[in-house]
Design an enzyme around this catalytic site. Structure first.
Site, PDB file in Angstrom:
ATOM      1  CB  ALA A  21      37.761  87.112 -55.138  1.00 47.52           C
ATOM      2  CG  ASP A 133      45.746  83.050 -47.827  1.00 50.55           C
ATOM      3  OD1 ASP A 133      46.046  83.258 -46.633  1.00 50.55           O
ATOM      4  OD2 ASP A 133      44.671  83.423 -48.326  1.00 50.55           O
TER       5      ASP A 133
END
Length: 482
Positions: A21, A133
């Site tokens: 993003a 993550d």
């Protein structure tokens, strides 16, 4: 997109971009507060399936309210033209930017950061959410030292979608756990803890534990556990914190800490060992960020006082190995520290003395045992001597003994007397033949009851005399895993 408006949020400037993003700084139109707007890339948001998964993850993260987790304010909804999430705006820098600016961090600072991340992970795991993550890019540090963990759930969603579409793994391979690298579907909280260990390794050393020229090679090393130990690349760090990192980076999940709380407890012990309070105004993360050089000068002075005192206390308690680990750390920081050198020399002197003593003591007991065994084979009934010796004479020869064998007299101390360890063992007295009448038979009686065993030798850390280790650098030596 800069200058445009997303619903009630004005987009002011771009602050970051990644494979998932783009992040913008925005402002709420009515509340007039700064926010961060994360907009999913168009090639991912164009899929209805991806939008639904994004919505599922956004709603799960929306319920997380923790001081160390980036707070979510708003979500665009799955039907919006732009798919985005609105969060609090953190003024600060990522851990990646921090290491790029100042280099690798002192191990006590790494411990403080890790404690905050453990608190965030513990809260998220209790809510049934895995980060998947965890990496320095996803951790923000404010100037006051506050830690914010970002990007919950997005990596999980994108990973699943990309595998479905292309059959490849998307993410940061350097920080993946072996379970992620092998695409195990049933991950648990210990996968996040592996990533935490990788991040701590990076922060304290400035390098990554698993490296390679491509993603496949990196993942292969992660799966096989091919990496250096953290003390090899950061010898001046806390050995206790190094133990924590090594456990977090174990290939098998069962060999890691079971929970983030358990990891936090071990991390806190590394700070307590050097009397540093992570919440204190003088030693906290905010104090280090304000003036890293001044903080580290005070830190070295503090260690120069604390480590020898702690090492001496451990020596007196009989824990020489832990003492040596502390002193090795001080010598790696200050190789000329006279107090540490004296204490280390004292640690090495005692085992050497024991190595000299042990062979002679064992030899003396061996001679005593040999003499006792010979006595049992050839002796008759023992007769006590006024001086405490035992005089044994044979009176009857056995049928298979030649005519006129000499009578044997053996004198043995009872109980055997241990020979001084500083002198060579004295050989047993020679066998003295005595005349006896012809035709006398020798009878072999049953041996007397076993004598009490000799007293045990003093316990020694080294049980052998041939090991000699010389090194100009602090080293750990392992014998049978200890």
């Amino acid at each position: 997109m800069i200058g445009s408006t997303l619903d009630k949020y004005e987009v002011i400037q771009k602050v970051g971009e990644g494979g998932m993003a783009t992040v913008y700084r925005g402002r709420h139109a009515t509340l007039n507060r700064d926010v961060a707007i994360k907009v999913l890339h168009p090639h991912l948001s164009s899929s209805v399936r991806n939008r639904k998964r994004f919505a599922r993850e956004a709603r799960a993260i929306e319920h997380l309210r923790h001081e160390n987790i980036l707070e979510i304010y708003d979500y665009s909804g799955s039907d919006a033209g732009e798919c985005y999430i609105v969060t609090e705006f953190v003024r600060g820098e990522t851990l990646t930017a921090l290491v790029d600016r100042v280099g690798n961090l002192p191990s006590e600072i790494v411990a403080m950061i890790a404690l905050e991340l453990c608190a965030a992970l513990s809260y998220a795991h209790a809510a049934g959410i895995l980060h998947r993550d965890l990496k320095p890019d996803n951790v923000m540090v404010r100037p006051d030292g506050a830690i914010k963990l970002m990007d919950f759930g997005i990596a999980r969603f994108l990973h699943e979608a990309q595998v479905t579409m292309t059959g490849t793994i998307v993410g940061s391979p350097h920080y993946m756990s072996p379970e992620q690298a092998t695409e195990v579907s049933s991950l648990d909280q210990r996968s996040d803890l592996f990533s935490l260990g990788t991040m701590m390794f990076f922060l304290v050393s400035g390098g990554l534990p698993f490296t390679g020229t491509n993603a496949s090679l990196i993942l292969k090393k992660i799966i096989e556990g091919q990496r250096p130990s953290v003390l090899e690349v950061a010898p001046s760090m806390s050995a206790r914190l190094a133990d924590v990192i090594e456990r977090l980076l174990q290939t098998r999940p069962d060999d890691r800490f079971p929970t983030a709380d358990a990891a936090a407890e071990a991390i806190a012990a590394s700070l307590a060992e050097v009397d540093i309070d992570p919440k204190g105004a003088s030693w906290g993360l905010g104090a280090w960020l304000a003036d890293p050089e001044a903080w580290e000068r005070r830190h070295h002075e503090h260690l120069a006082t604390t480590l020898p005192a702690r090492g001496r206390a451990l020596m007196e308690a009989g824990d020489a190995l832990s003492a040596l680990r502390l002193l090795n750390r001080l010598l790696s920081i200050d190789a000329d520290n006279a107090e540490a050198i004296t204490l280390v020399q004292g640690l090495h002197a005692e085992p050497r003395a024991r190595r000299r003593i042990a062979p002679f003591a064992v030899a003396a007991l061996g001679f005593a045992a040999l003499a006792t065994g010979v006595l049992w084979l050839i002796s008759g009934e023992p007769a006590a001597d006024p001086d405490g010796a035992v005089i044994v004479r044979t009176t009857e020869p056995a049928d298979d003994v030649p005519e006129d064998p000499p009578e044997v007299t053996t004198v043995v101390a009872d109980p055997p007397v241990a020979v001084a360890a500083t002198t060579p063992p004295v050989p047993p007295a020679p066998l003295v033949p005595e005349p006896r009448p012809p035709g006398t038979k020798v009878r072999r009686p049953a041996p007397p009851p076993a004598a009490d065993p000799p007293p045990p030798l003093p316990e020694s850390r080294l049980e052998f005399a041939t090991l000699e280790i010389r090194s100009n650098y602090p080293s750990d030596v392992f014998v049978d895993g200890q």
